[in-house]
Design a protein around this motif. Sequence first.
Motif, PDB file in Angstrom:
ATOM      1  N   ALA A  26     -47.706 -15.598 -19.141  1.00  0.00           N
ATOM      2  CA  ALA A  26     -47.096 -16.849 -19.608  1.00  0.00           C
ATOM      3  C   ALA A  26     -46.270 -16.615 -20.865  1.00  0.00           C
ATOM      4  CB  ALA A  26     -48.178 -17.892 -19.872  1.00  0.00           C
ATOM      5  N   ARG A  27     -46.783 -15.810 -21.796  1.00  0.00           N
ATOM      6  CA  ARG A  27     -46.037 -15.533 -23.038  1.00  0.00           C
ATOM      7  C   ARG A  27     -44.759 -14.745 -22.745  1.00  0.00           C
ATOM      8  NH1 ARG A  27     -49.105 -18.822 -23.753  1.00  0.00           N
ATOM      9  NH2 ARG A  27     -50.678 -19.046 -25.339  1.00  0.00           N
ATOM     10  N   ALA A  28     -44.841 -13.780 -21.859  1.00  0.00           N
ATOM     11  CA  ALA A  28     -43.655 -12.980 -21.510  1.00  0.00           C
ATOM     12  C   ALA A  28     -42.599 -13.850 -20.836  1.00  0.00           C
ATOM     13  CB  ALA A  28     -44.053 -11.824 -20.603  1.00  0.00           C
ATOM     14  N   ALA A  29     -43.010 -14.752 -19.964  1.00  0.00           N
ATOM     15  CA  ALA A  29     -42.059 -15.643 -19.295  1.00  0.00           C
ATOM     16  C   ALA A  29     -41.371 -16.559 -20.306  1.00  0.00           C
ATOM     17  CB  ALA A  29     -42.768 -16.476 -18.230  1.00  0.00           C
ATOM     18  N   GLU A  30     -42.127 -17.051 -21.277  1.00  0.00           N
ATOM     19  CA  GLU A  30     -41.534 -17.918 -22.303  1.00  0.00           C
ATOM     20  C   GLU A  30     -40.535 -17.156 -23.158  1.00  0.00           C
ATOM     21  OE1 GLU A  30     -44.722 -19.640 -24.491  1.00  0.00           O
ATOM     22  OE2 GLU A  30     -45.507 -20.660 -22.722  1.00  0.00           O
ATOM     23  N   GLN A  31     -40.853 -15.912 -23.505  1.00  0.00           N
ATOM     24  CA  GLN A  31     -39.922 -15.111 -24.293  1.00  0.00           C
ATOM     25  C   GLN A  31     -38.641 -14.851 -23.508  1.00  0.00           C
ATOM     26  OE1 GLN A  31     -42.094 -11.649 -25.525  1.00  0.00           O
ATOM     27  NE2 GLN A  31     -42.988 -12.694 -27.296  1.00  0.00           N
ATOM     28  N   ASN A  32     -38.762 -14.593 -22.221  1.00  0.00           N
ATOM     29  CA  ASN A  32     -37.572 -14.401 -21.393  1.00  0.00           C
ATOM     30  C   ASN A  32     -36.742 -15.677 -21.323  1.00  0.00           C
ATOM     31  OD1 ASN A  32     -38.138 -11.733 -20.862  1.00  0.00           O
ATOM     32  ND2 ASN A  32     -39.222 -12.173 -18.964  1.00  0.00           N
ATOM     33  N   ASP A  33     -37.409 -16.830 -21.219  1.00  0.00           N
ATOM     34  CA  ASP A  33     -36.693 -18.106 -21.213  1.00  0.00           C
ATOM     35  C   ASP A  33     -35.948 -18.315 -22.521  1.00  0.00           C
ATOM     36  OD1 ASP A  33     -37.563 -18.679 -18.690  1.00  0.00           O
ATOM     37  OD2 ASP A  33     -39.094 -20.132 -19.310  1.00  0.00           O
ATOM     38  N   ARG A  34     -36.594 -17.994 -23.635  1.00  0.00           N
ATOM     39  CA  ARG A  34     -35.948 -18.164 -24.944  1.00  0.00           C
ATOM     40  C   ARG A  34     -34.733 -17.271 -25.080  1.00  0.00           C
ATOM     41  NH1 ARG A  34     -41.335 -18.099 -28.466  1.00  0.00           N
ATOM     42  NH2 ARG A  34     -42.056 -20.181 -27.946  1.00  0.00           N
ATOM     43  N   ARG A  35     -34.851 -16.038 -24.593  1.00  0.00           N
ATOM     44  CA  ARG A  35     -33.706 -15.119 -24.670  1.00  0.00           C
ATOM     45  C   ARG A  35     -32.532 -15.635 -23.853  1.00  0.00           C
ATOM     46  NH1 ARG A  35     -37.548 -10.432 -23.675  1.00  0.00           N
ATOM     47  NH2 ARG A  35     -38.340 -10.050 -25.749  1.00  0.00           N
ATOM     48  N   GLY A  36     -32.837 -16.233 -22.713  1.00  0.00           N
ATOM     49  CA  GLY A  36     -31.787 -16.751 -21.849  1.00  0.00           C
ATOM     50  C   GLY A  36     -31.131 -18.002 -22.390  1.00  0.00           C
ATOM     51  N   LYS A  37     -31.874 -18.781 -23.193  1.00  0.00           N
ATOM     52  CA  LYS A  37     -31.352 -20.034 -23.732  1.00  0.00           C
ATOM     53  C   LYS A  37     -30.966 -19.907 -25.192  1.00  0.00           C
ATOM     54  CE  LYS A  37     -34.160 -22.840 -20.668  1.00  0.00           C
ATOM     55  NZ  LYS A  37     -35.224 -23.819 -20.558  1.00  0.00           N
ATOM     56  N   GLY A  38     -30.834 -18.705 -25.697  1.00  0.00           N
ATOM     57  CA  GLY A  38     -30.580 -18.492 -27.114  1.00  0.00           C
ATOM     58  C   GLY A  38     -29.133 -18.686 -27.522  1.00  0.00           C
ATOM     59  N   VAL A  39     -28.381 -19.514 -26.826  1.00  0.00           N
ATOM     60  CA  VAL A  39     -26.984 -19.743 -27.155  1.00  0.00           C
ATOM     61  C   VAL A  39     -26.892 -20.947 -28.082  1.00  0.00           C
ATOM     62  CG1 VAL A  39     -24.721 -20.268 -26.207  1.00  0.00           C
ATOM     63  CG2 VAL A  39     -26.285 -18.852 -24.919  1.00  0.00           C
ATOM     64  N   SER A  40     -26.287 -20.767 -29.230  1.00  0.00           N
ATOM     65  CA  SER A  40     -26.119 -21.877 -30.159  1.00  0.00           C
ATOM     66  C   SER A  40     -24.648 -22.233 -30.253  1.00  0.00           C
ATOM     67  CB  SER A  40     -26.661 -21.503 -31.539  1.00  0.00           C
ATOM     68  OG  SER A  40     -25.830 -20.516 -32.115  1.00  0.00           O
ATOM     69  N   SER A  41     -24.346 -23.324 -30.928  1.00  0.00           N
ATOM     70  CA  SER A  41     -22.958 -23.755 -31.039  1.00  0.00           C
ATOM     71  C   SER A  41     -22.144 -22.781 -31.881  1.00  0.00           C
ATOM     72  CB  SER A  41     -22.887 -25.166 -31.627  1.00  0.00           C
ATOM     73  OG  SER A  41     -23.478 -25.169 -32.911  1.00  0.00           O
ATOM     74  N   ALA A  42     -22.805 -21.993 -32.749  1.00  0.00           N
ATOM     75  CA  ALA A  42     -22.076 -21.004 -33.535  1.00  0.00           C
ATOM     76  C   ALA A  42     -21.537 -19.899 -32.630  1.00  0.00           C
ATOM     77  CB  ALA A  42     -22.980 -20.403 -34.609  1.00  0.00           C
ATOM     78  N   ASN A  43     -22.301 -19.548 -31.602  1.00  0.00           N
ATOM     79  CA  ASN A  43     -21.872 -18.517 -30.661  1.00  0.00           C
ATOM     80  C   ASN A  43     -20.998 -19.083 -29.551  1.00  0.00           C
ATOM     81  OD1 ASN A  43     -23.441 -16.713 -32.092  1.00  0.00           O
ATOM     82  ND2 ASN A  43     -25.213 -17.000 -30.758  1.00  0.00           N
ATOM     83  N   ASN A  44     -21.056 -20.378 -29.347  1.00  0.00           N
ATOM     84  CA  ASN A  44     -20.345 -21.026 -28.258  1.00  0.00           C
ATOM     85  C   ASN A  44     -19.581 -22.221 -28.825  1.00  0.00           C
ATOM     86  OD1 ASN A  44     -19.441 -22.036 -25.870  1.00  0.00           O
ATOM     87  ND2 ASN A  44     -21.465 -22.466 -25.008  1.00  0.00           N
ATOM     88  N   PRO A  45     -18.362 -22.022 -29.325  1.00  0.00           N
ATOM     89  CA  PRO A  45     -17.640 -23.098 -29.985  1.00  0.00           C
ATOM     90  C   PRO A  45     -17.314 -24.273 -29.064  1.00  0.00           C
ATOM     91  CG  PRO A  45     -16.419 -21.019 -30.104  1.00  0.00           C
ATOM     92  CD  PRO A  45     -17.653 -20.778 -29.320  1.00  0.00           C
TER      93      PRO A  45
END
Length: 159
Positions: A26-45
């Motif tokens: 469960a922890r590994a799956a959550e970390q993978n989800d976070r890595r995949g959703k780690g896009v912020s507005s600073a990186n994506n104007p």
Amino acid sequence: AVTAGAAGALAALSMDSAYQTKRSVARAAEQNDRRGKGVSSANNPSKSQLADAVEKRSRVAAEVVRGAQDLGSGIFDGVTGIVVEPYRAVARGGDAVDVMRATARGLVGVAIKPAVGVIDMSNRAVEGVRTAGKYATDTFQAAVTTKDDAGDDARSRAA
């Protein structure tokens, strides 16, 4: 961090390999989800500030919900372990000593697994506060930067 490490150490005391594996997966799956959703507005104007704010707030709410799920899962796993552990020992064809060991593991799990759930829930609360703090800092930084940029333009036109 510290609470996650404490929860992992306490989970190891449960002596239940299936429980430990379930938590690790469960922890590994959550970390993978976070890595995949780690896009912020600073990186994506192209992403709007409103969409970014909604996403950050939903992450805070998601941490609270996951914390409650961790607590519930810990209580459920602890209570069901009283029956499941001895049943597994019997199903494996264990003798009376194996059944007694499994019963002891189940009884230990009644105390430990809910405690792990409480620690996991507190870890989620800390993560939610950290995310909210990042959201507040990012919002403040954006407001200050916008004001500074507008002031610089006004001063350069006045000169």
